[in-house]
Design a protein around this motif. Structure first.
Motif, PDB file in Angstrom:
ATOM      1  N   MET A  97       0.846  -1.188   0.000  1.00  0.00           N
ATOM      2  CA  MET A  97       0.000   0.000   0.000  1.00  0.00           C
ATOM      3  C   MET A  97       0.887   1.245   0.000  1.00  0.00           C
ATOM      4  N   ASP A  99     -13.674  10.749  -3.189  1.00  0.00           N
ATOM      5  CA  ASP A  99     -13.856   9.458  -2.515  1.00  0.00           C
ATOM      6  C   ASP A  99     -15.092   8.763  -3.084  1.00  0.00           C
ATOM      7  N   GLU A 142      -9.413   3.675  -7.758  1.00  0.00           N
ATOM      8  CA  GLU A 142      -8.102   3.355  -7.179  1.00  0.00           C
ATOM      9  C   GLU A 142      -7.974   3.763  -5.717  1.00  0.00           C
ATOM     10  N   ARG A 181      -8.224   3.645  -1.978  1.00  0.00           N
ATOM     11  CA  ARG A 181      -8.516   2.631  -0.961  1.00  0.00           C
ATOM     12  C   ARG A 181      -8.883   3.272   0.375  1.00  0.00           C
ATOM     13  N   PHE A 241      -3.421   3.987  -1.589  1.00  0.00           N
ATOM     14  CA  PHE A 241      -3.585   3.322  -2.869  1.00  0.00           C
ATOM     15  C   PHE A 241      -2.870   1.987  -2.823  1.00  0.00           C
ATOM     16  N   GLU A 242      -3.360   1.037  -3.583  1.00  0.00           N
ATOM     17  CA  GLU A 242      -2.824  -0.322  -3.558  1.00  0.00           C
ATOM     18  C   GLU A 242      -1.343  -0.376  -3.922  1.00  0.00           C
TER      19      GLU A 242
END
Length: 97
Positions: free
Chosen positions: A1, A32, A37, A39, A62-63
């Protein structure tokens, strides 16, 4: 992350009630749930009145780096950035966690 932090400082003479600021805040609050994308998302006005304090902050996650890149390039994010350019400066920090 990846954590993406952004700290905004309003330009001299610009207040939170300025219509440009109100529109800029609304644009970022609306991201949001609109950009897949993202998270984690939170943004708020700083409550500190210390001279070194910035005015507004975004804390997001974000991932991976590719997801962050897609967010940064997303048209809705770019539209918000365009609004903020008119009345503020900012700094960012991106880090893995």
């Amino acid at each position: 992350m990846i954590r993406h932090l952004v700290l905004f400082r309003l330009n001299e003479g610009v207040g939170r009630d300025d219509p440009r600021v109100v529109a800029g805040e609304a644009a970022f609050r609306a991201l949001d749930g609109r950009i897949p994308e993202i998270r984690f998302w939170e943004c708020a006005w700083n409550i500190s009145d210390r001279p070194i304090a910035y005015d507004f902050a975004i804390n997001s996650a974000f991932e991976d780096a590719e997801a962050l890149r897609r967010y940064v390039e997303h048209p809705e994010h770019q539209a918000g950035v365009g609004l903020w350019r008119e009345f503020a400066t900012w700094v960012i920090a991106d880090y893995e966690f």
